[in-house]
Write an enzyme that holds these catalytic residues in place. Structure first.
Site, mmCIF file in Angstrom:
data_model
loop_
_atom_site.group_PDB
_atom_site.id
_atom_site.type_symbol
_atom_site.label_atom_id
_atom_site.label_comp_id
_atom_site.label_asym_id
_atom_site.label_seq_id
_atom_site.Cartn_x
_atom_site.Cartn_y
_atom_site.Cartn_z
ATOM 1 N N ASP A 519 121.988 29.650 93.892
ATOM 2 C CA ASP A 519 121.272 30.197 92.744
ATOM 3 C C ASP A 519 122.080 30.083 91.459
ATOM 4 O O ASP A 519 123.295 29.939 91.495
ATOM 5 C CB ASP A 519 120.947 31.675 92.986
ATOM 6 C CG ASP A 519 119.703 31.819 93.847
ATOM 7 O OD1 ASP A 519 118.882 30.873 93.847
ATOM 8 O OD2 ASP A 519 119.568 32.855 94.508
ATOM 9 N N ASP A 521 122.800 32.377 89.550
ATOM 10 C CA ASP A 521 123.308 33.700 89.146
ATOM 11 C C ASP A 521 124.790 33.843 89.505
ATOM 12 O O ASP A 521 125.444 32.887 89.918
ATOM 13 C CB ASP A 521 122.471 34.805 89.797
ATOM 14 C CG ASP A 521 122.494 34.687 91.317
ATOM 15 O OD1 ASP A 521 123.293 33.872 91.841
ATOM 16 O OD2 ASP A 521 121.723 35.410 91.967
ATOM 17 N N ASP A 523 126.358 35.481 91.932
ATOM 18 C CA ASP A 523 126.699 35.232 93.337
ATOM 19 C C ASP A 523 126.720 33.745 93.635
ATOM 20 O O ASP A 523 127.614 33.236 94.304
ATOM 21 C CB ASP A 523 125.673 35.898 94.267
ATOM 22 C CG ASP A 523 125.898 37.402 94.336
ATOM 23 O OD1 ASP A 523 126.970 37.848 93.885
ATOM 24 O OD2 ASP A 523 125.001 38.110 94.841
#
Ligand code: 0RA
Length: 675
Positions: A519, A521, A523
């Site tokens: 992703d 993001d 993380d």
């Protein structure tokens, strides 16, 4: 860079051979740009800037310039200003035209000024070659020279002068310099958008390599300040009095150093200018940056070989003499001296020869001896004068030697017990049916739901999916036997098929494309950093051979009627909306965790924002991110992996204070380490 240096070498050889050579026009440059600028991709595009800056640095090294400024203006126009002597404007003896015009429009004209006889000693590149090449590959160029109390100017289109050189103003007598402004030709380059970070990184290195020279950088393309709604430019400035000593300290920022005073030598041996600085840390990585004439040599070469030979011999001699190594002890090996070593080598020579796949390796034999002599002598002296530092360095190497012996025994045990050999492929792996590694791709996918979509959406003939979850081990702190046993990394190692450590066999690689899909993001970027670090440290060859990729899922899906388009960056969104007849910019907020991806409708156009891979159904994932016809992927370069490795050190390394500082001040860039 490689191509550039090849052409410069040709200049030197051909200089004076015939005047026809000197009078060659710019047509060949536009016909075969790659030969001169090293390609028409982003690397070549950025070389345009490096060429002009090289000239300013040459002026600095000849003692005539103290600073330069690079500005990226709106529309990706570049302006480079220096305070050197200014390109001469008087009549050139061979071309009978202004020297300024000659330097900008005649290929190889620089050779005229590079010879020893001209009294114009050039340590870096050679004047002229670069600027005319830049001119040839620009839609337009403007050269302004401050010299003899006047401002002189000439403009060009695709390398052709539009009028004669003329005086357009006055400056105080004694104020001199050159300003080259150019707009790279969009019909030549695949993409004419400059990357600010690439420019900052390169110019920072150049500033380290040219001590006492100030380099300013400004990105004056429109940058919107969210708070004030004003457009503002980004500024950077670099100036290093201590040159490569500062470079070494910079590379070691936030680390525990062993020798508090970095070693430094600068001297000329056999006509080669040698500069080396080194400092050990308590880390496990080697950070060695080698340059010849300010050009990076990622593949090393004779300067690195000469350095290693000198380091090994000098440290062993000192250690024996001072009884740190006892009679029964083996000598420390070259390998034992690499862990924790941070070193910058810069040599300057008249006729650099490069070889290797990317021409990144220095080949001149005389350099080996020159660096060896300079480092041996100066390092012996340094060790005598800094006994505490000497002791710290040698103790670190002894530690490495011991750890290596122990690790090798452990490794052997692990490998002998067959931790990897003959292992069945991991159960989580959905393998592809092709057995041809050249055609096969391995997607390493973050999370089970995205993994599920990828398995359904893929083309099973050549695409294998390995979902990954669970805590990743910290590759920095972990020994090979732990990596081999870890839940997250072991399946990857087995799927790759090449083994690990000393048993590594690249011929057994099962997939030629290894694609990290995570992703966008925090993380996701953490996982990317960890995996890149893992590949960089354990499978560097995979990175070097270009096998590692990062998948690029889109940010938005934009629909009008039956037409569907995907935007991968904000600029795509604006462009697609325009195509669909929407001129206002539409802001689609991110969804909260677990919510549906938000959608907006403007004038019959719907814009859907993707939050993560998990939000896409298998078909969408294929269309946008996995279909070779349409997907966008980033091929990871060794520099990217090295950058990830650096970030990783800061995030995971032993030092707590800088880690905090880094996360606080660079929260944005942590998310973007992969771009
Ligand atoms: C030819 C000859 C001289 C200087 C230069 C070129 C020169 C080129 C560039 C390009 C960017 N900045 C530059 N600065 C200088 C020698 C000048 C002399 O002998 O006076």
């Amino acid at each position: 860079m490689a191509a550039k240096k090849t052409s410069k070498k040709a200049v030197k050889k051909d200089y004076g051979a015939s005047s026809i050579q000197v009078l060659e026009g710019l047509d060949p440059v536009r016909k075969r740009p790659g030969m001169y600028i090293g390609g028409t991709g982003l690397t070549g595009l950025h070389h345009m800037i490096w060429e002009v800056v090289d000239n300013a640095i040459d002026e600095a090294m000849a003692g005539h310039a103290t600073s330069c400024r690079v500005r990226i203006l709106p529309d990706n126009i570049i302006e480079v200003t220096d305070n050197g002597r200014g390109i001469p404007v008087d009549k050139h003896p061979t071309t009978k035209k202004s020297t300024l015009e000659t330097v900008l429009t005649v290929l190889h004209a620089g050779g005229k000024f590079g010879g020893e006889d001209s009294g114009y000693k050039v340590s870096g590149g050679l004047h002229g070659v670069g600027v005319s090449v830049v001119n040839a590959l620009s839609e337009w160029t403007r050269a302004e020279v401050r010299r003899d109390g006047k401002v002189w100017m000439q403009e060009y289109k695709q390398g052709k002068p539009q009028k004669d050189v003329k005086a357009i103003g006055k400056v105080p007598k004694g104020e001199t310099g050159t300003t080259i402004t150019f707009k790279p030709d969009a019909t030549i380059f695949e993409d004419v958008r400059f990357n600010f970070d690439t420019i900052v990184k390169h110019l920072r290195n150049q500033a380290y390599l040219t001590k006492g020279f100030k380099i300013m950088i400004e990105d004056a393309r429109e940058v919107l300040d969210e708070k004030t709604d004003a457009y503002k430019a980004k500024h950077y400035g670099f100036y290093f009095d201590a040159g490569i000593i500062s470079f070494v300290k910079f590379l070691n920022r936030g680390k525990n150093v062993k020798n508090t005073t970095p070693f430094y030598v600068e001297r000329t041996e056999e006509g080669v200018e040698v500069a080396v600085s080194l400092q050990y840390t308590d880390g496990y990585n080697e950070r060695l940056h080698a340059f010849a004439n300010n050009v990076a040599n990622p593949e090393g070469g004779t300067h690195v070989a000469g350095f290693r030979a000198a380091l090994t011999r000098t440290l062993n001699t000192y250690a024996r003499k001072n009884n740190i190594l006892k009679e029964k002890d083996d000598n420390l090996s070259q390998e034992d001296m690499r862990e924790g070593l941070t070193c910058v080598i810069n040599v300057k020579l008249g006729d650099p020869q490069f070889e290797g796949q990317t021409k990144g390796k220095l080949n001149n034999v005389e350099v080996r001896g020159a660096v060896n002599t300079a480092v041996s002598e100066a390092l012996t002296e340094y060790l005598e004068q800094h006994p505490k530092d000497a002791k710290a360095i040698i103790e670190k190497c002894v530690l490495t030697a011991k750890a290596r012996t122990a690790a090798r025994a452990a490794k052997d045990a692990v490998l002998r017990k067959g931790a990897l050999e003959g292992m069945t492929l991991p159960g989580k792996l959905a393998d592809c049916s092709s057995r041809k590694a050249e055609d096969s791709e391995l997607y390493i996918v973050e999370g089970d739901s995205a993994g599920g979509s990828a398995k359904q959406g893929r083309d099973r003939h050549f695409q294998a999916i390995l979902p990954m979850r669970g805590k990743l081990v910290n590759v920095e702190k972990t020994t090979l036997d732990k990596i081999v046993k870890s839940d997250s990394l072991k399946p990857i190692i087995i799927a790759l098929g090449v083994g690990i450590g000393e048993a590594l066999n690249m011929d057994k690689l099962r997939y030629h494309k290894i694609i990290i899909m995570a992703d966008a993001d925090v993380d996701g970027s953490h996982i990317r950093t960890l995996l890149l670090t893992f590949f960089y440290r354990q499978f560097r060859e995979l990175v070097e051979r270009g096998h590692i990729y990062i998948a690029q899922p889109p940010l938005y899906q934009i629909k009008k009627g039956k037409k569907v388009e995907y935007a991968y960056v904000e600029a795509d969104k604006v462009r697609i909306l325009k195509e669909f007849g929407v001129t206002e910019d539409v802001d689609v907020e991110e969804s909260e965790d677990g919510e549906e991806a938000p959608e907006k409708k403007v004038g019959g156009v719907s814009i859907q924002r993707y939050k993560g891979l998990g939000e896409m159904n298998p078909e969408q994932l294929w269309d946008t991110t996995m279909d070779p016809e349409h997907r966008k992927m980033l091929q990871v370069t060794i520099e990217d992996a090295e950058a990830a490795d650096n970030v990783f050190d800061l995030l995971m390394g032993s030092d707590v204070a800088p880690r905090k500082h880094f996360i606080q001040t660079h929260a944005k860039s942590v998310e973007n380490i992969d771009v």
